[in-house]
Design a protein around this motif. Structure first.
Motif, PDB file in Angstrom:
ATOM      1  N   PHE B  99      13.666 -12.743  -6.825  1.00 57.49           N
ATOM      2  CA  PHE B  99      13.582 -11.289  -6.991  1.00 57.49           C
ATOM      3  C   PHE B  99      14.913 -10.584  -6.775  1.00 57.49           C
ATOM      4  O   PHE B  99      14.956  -9.412  -6.448  1.00 57.49           O
ATOM      5  N   MET B 100      16.006 -11.320  -6.961  1.00 59.12           N
ATOM      6  CA  MET B 100      17.316 -10.694  -6.769  1.00 59.12           C
ATOM      7  C   MET B 100      17.693  -9.822  -7.956  1.00 59.12           C
ATOM      8  O   MET B 100      18.506  -8.920  -7.836  1.00 59.12           O
ATOM      9  N   VAL B 101      17.121 -10.155  -9.101  1.00 55.66           N
ATOM     10  CA  VAL B 101      17.450  -9.437 -10.325  1.00 55.66           C
ATOM     11  C   VAL B 101      16.144  -9.010 -10.974  1.00 55.66           C
ATOM     12  O   VAL B 101      15.168  -9.767 -10.968  1.00 55.66           O
ATOM     13  N   VAL B 102      16.118  -7.800 -11.492  1.00 55.35           N
ATOM     14  CA  VAL B 102      14.925  -7.341 -12.192  1.00 55.35           C
ATOM     15  C   VAL B 102      15.281  -7.100 -13.665  1.00 55.35           C
ATOM     16  O   VAL B 102      16.280  -6.470 -13.966  1.00 55.35           O
ATOM     17  N   ASN B 103      14.495  -7.667 -14.565  1.00 53.16           N
ATOM     18  CA  ASN B 103      14.707  -7.384 -15.994  1.00 53.16           C
ATOM     19  C   ASN B 103      13.607  -6.439 -16.487  1.00 53.16           C
ATOM     20  O   ASN B 103      12.757  -5.986 -15.701  1.00 53.16           O
ATOM     21  N   GLY B 104      13.605  -6.158 -17.784  1.00 54.50           N
ATOM     22  CA  GLY B 104      12.689  -5.154 -18.322  1.00 54.50           C
ATOM     23  C   GLY B 104      11.218  -5.445 -18.033  1.00 54.50           C
ATOM     24  O   GLY B 104      10.523  -4.611 -17.432  1.00 54.50           O
ATOM     25  N   PRO B 105      10.722  -6.632 -18.450  1.00 56.93           N
ATOM     26  CA  PRO B 105       9.302  -6.902 -18.221  1.00 56.93           C
ATOM     27  C   PRO B 105       8.944  -6.905 -16.730  1.00 56.93           C
ATOM     28  O   PRO B 105       7.866  -6.442 -16.354  1.00 56.93           O
ATOM     29  N   MET B 106       9.852  -7.397 -15.890  1.00 53.32           N
ATOM     30  CA  MET B 106       9.576  -7.397 -14.453  1.00 53.32           C
ATOM     31  C   MET B 106       9.519  -5.958 -13.932  1.00 53.32           C
ATOM     32  O   MET B 106       8.717  -5.628 -13.065  1.00 53.32           O
ATOM     33  N   ASN B 107      10.362  -5.106 -14.485  1.00 57.55           N
ATOM     34  CA  ASN B 107      10.340  -3.732 -13.989  1.00 57.55           C
ATOM     35  C   ASN B 107       9.140  -2.933 -14.484  1.00 57.55           C
ATOM     36  O   ASN B 107       8.774  -1.924 -13.887  1.00 57.55           O
ATOM     37  N   ASP B 108       8.509  -3.415 -15.555  1.00 50.34           N
ATOM     38  CA  ASP B 108       7.243  -2.796 -15.950  1.00 50.34           C
ATOM     39  C   ASP B 108       6.231  -2.945 -14.809  1.00 50.34           C
ATOM     40  O   ASP B 108       5.329  -2.122 -14.643  1.00 50.34           O
ATOM     41  N   ILE B 109       6.402  -4.011 -14.029  1.00 42.13           N
ATOM     42  CA  ILE B 109       5.504  -4.258 -12.894  1.00 42.13           C
ATOM     43  C   ILE B 109       6.003  -3.566 -11.625  1.00 42.13           C
ATOM     44  O   ILE B 109       5.250  -2.887 -10.942  1.00 42.13           O
TER      45      ILE B 109
END
Lengths: 209, 410
Positions: B99-109
């Motif tokens: 969880f050190m980096v957040v990408n687009g789909p992860m940030n949807d969550i």
């Protein structure tokens, strides 16, 4: 007192500078003196930055002091004639939502006597055109931090051209990734990758230096 | 399956990188390649698709790596630093690293407020952007100093995302559960992408990690940059104590994976600070971090954003062979003079030139750069910033790769 204010401001002694300004502003003609002294101090801070003695943290600290002092000084200047070097429309171009660089530049430009109309971040090309029509500035400042901003600046300047407004204004671009090559590529008149240089060149474009 | 021919190519490329990292002269100058938003444009997809659609982004990356071969491969569209979440879960190293980096789909969550993604908060062809905000009051420094992990979990997380506003709510628990599922899904996608990239003859070295200089953790995630530089004058002792506390938790995170061989540090406040402030508040804990990693045999790399000139000499306080320094605006020629035989220098290609030059100018530019930088080794060629915008002329990019091919032989 003016000398002390100037010295403590330039030396980044925040508490002392604010204290002296509060005292000075209550004296006869004090508000004008505070304003003039703080402008002078900001100019000196910019000069020290360009000389490599001061860094961005000093520009931020100086801008913060300037804003703090102006908060209680400007209300006392109501009705006074404050000279302006000219008007500039300023914004971060479409697609880029960064504001730190723009805000550092803005306070330094205001302190130098430029009337800055800040139209925000992620500014659509057309909004620059509307702001130019509305405020009739001599200068337009475009900022970007990310490389995408280069495309966006180019397009914004094209749209300004298409609206027939390019000849009425000078354009300066600013931000971490601009350079002489980028300036020529996008068709601007000047470039700066730091706020102090940006203010100096803006004044030159206004014919004031 | 990786063909024997591609396997051999991958070994050559890995050896080239390795030689430079050992401060030696390889057979050719190692080249990290160019990339960024232009990869999506070249494949005819939007920045939104590149960030959110793994099938499409995989195809785009593969097309790029095939047409523009270099010595190392980027894997996907990348994301934004999300270190506070990792710090909050730092007692669970099996989870935290993911969880050190957040990408687009992860940030949807996760719905992190600092994140701006194309097709979400931004236009579909914009770049992902991190927008710092102040998430902490200066009166809270003591709490941060006492226990950064607890502080990140209890105080910062609820301010970073409304999903964590109430940590005991079903929404907060459901968000972490969904993030875990998404992490597994993305892990499988990434493995697929890496296998396909390996078939093109690209090497994958041992695991690399990401961390921060402790003061940057405060600047980017806790107080925001302007407030942090003001805090250095207003609460110097608190800030210093906080960086020491944060170092412990970040070090724990960086070394949680026993296989990690290198850790990358993007430096952000370096450009803001005078040498005095840098040496007092920024450098001591970053230096300590790198030294502790070196003791464990882990190399570091620093991406020195902006102008790093006033701080160049501080790198010499590290033991020779500590790692790699990448530069953005600092002239790599100047950096090499100072760091030769001590630190690997990476970068050199000004993306401004690639965006706005002509192929002939670029050819000459690369030739001069390599003439100056190759002798003596310890140099890795790359862009000064990782992101070429969508409209970068493809003939200019081709000119870079052709020039590297022409002039890059030792």
């Amino acid at each position: 007192m003016r000398e002390q204010l100037l010295k403590s401001f330039v030396d980044m002694d925040e508490q002392e500078a604010v204290k002296i300004a509060r005292e000075l502003v209550e004296t006869d003609g004090g508000a004008v003196a505070v304003l003039d002294t703080c402008k002078e101090a900001m100019e000196e801070v910019g000069r020290l930055f360009e000389a490599g003695e001061y860094f961005l943290s000093e520009l931020i600290a100086a801008g913060d002091m300037f804003n703090q002092i102006m908060e209680f000084t400007l209300p006392k200047l109501q009705g006074e004639e404050v000279a302006s070097l000219g008007t500039m429309v300023l914004g971060t171009v479409q697609g880029d939502v960064h504001n730190i660089g723009k805000d550092i530049f803005k306070v330094m430009a205001e302190a130098s006597g430029i009337n800055v109309i800040d139209i925000g971040i992620d500014v659509p090309h057309e909004k620059f055109v509307e702001a130019i029509k509305e405020h009739k500035p001599e200068l337009v400042g475009m900022c970007c931090l990310i490389t995408l901003g280069v495309d966006s600046m180019k397009r914004t300047i094209e749209v300004i051209k298409e609206a027939g407004l390019r000849d009425d204004i000078k354009i300066i671009i600013g931000g971490g990734r601009v350079s002489q090559a980028v300036m020529e590529h996008v068709g601007a008149d000047a470039w700066a990758d730091d706020a102090a240089r940006g203010v100096r060149l803006s004044k030159e474009l206004l014919g004031k230096e | 399956m990786v063909s024997p021919e591609m396997q051999k190519l991958a070994e050559e490329r890995a050896a080239r990188m390795q030689a430079a990292r050992e401060l030696k002269e390889p057979d050719r100058v190692p080249f990290t390649g160019l990339g960024g938003d232009v990869i999506a444009a070249y494949a005819g997809i939007t920045a939104y698709e590149y960030q959110f659609d793994f099938e499409k982004s995989r195809a785009a990356v593969l097309k790029w790596l095939k047409d523009f071969p270099s010595d190392s491969a980027m894997i996907g569209a990348g994301g934004l630093d999300c270190l506070p979440l990792a710090v909050a879960f730092s007692d669970f190293p099996d989870l935290a690293g993911g969880f050190m980096v957040v990408n687009g789909p992860m940030n949807d969550i996760l719905k992190m407020k600092f994140a701006r993604f194309p097709g979400r908060e931004l236009d579909e062809n914009s770049s992902p952007q991190f927008i710092g905000r102040s998430n902490m009051d200066p009166s809270e420094y003591d709490e941060l100093i006492a226990n950064p992990q607890k502080f990140a979990y209890e105080k910062i997380l609820p301010r970073l995302s409304d999903n964590f506003k109430d940590l005991n709510s079903p929404l907060a628990l459901a968000t972490m559960a969904r993030a875990g599922l998404e992490r597994v899904r993305q892990g499988a996608e990434m493995a697929k992408t890496m296998a396909a990239i390996a078939e093109l003859g690209y090497p994958f070295g041992p695991a690399g990690g990401l961390s921060y200089a402790p003061l940057d953790f405060i600047g980017d995630h806790l107080r925001d940059i302007p407030n942090t530089v003001l805090d250095l004058r207003r609460y110097p002792d608190k800030v210093k104590a906080a960086t020491e506390s944060i170092l412990e938790v970040l070090f724990k995170l960086a070394t949680a994976n026993p296989n990690v061989a290198s850790v990358g540090f993007p430096l952000h406040l370096n450009e803001y600070l005078s040498p005095e402030l840098y040496k007092e508040f920024y450098w001591p804990t970053l230096k300590e971090f790198v030294l502790r990693l070196a003791e464990k045999g882990i190399k570091s790399s620093m991406f020195c954003e902006g102008w790093h000139d006033p701080h160049l000499e501080t790198l010499l306080e590290l033991p020779a062979g500590w790692g790699t320094a990448m530069f953005e605006k600092t002239d790599v020629r100047k950096a090499k003079k100072v760091l030769q035989g001590h630190t690997v220098v990476q970068g050199g290609i000004d993306v401004g030139v690639v965006i706005s030059g002509t192929p002939a100018q670029i050819d000459e530019y690369i030739k001069q750069l390599l003439d100056d930088m190759m002798p003596g080794g310890g140099f890795i060629l790359g862009a000064n910033v990782g992101n070429l915008p969508r409209n970068t002329p493809i003939e200019n990019i081709a000119a870079v790769y052709e020039a590297v091919e022409k002039y890059g032989k030792y």
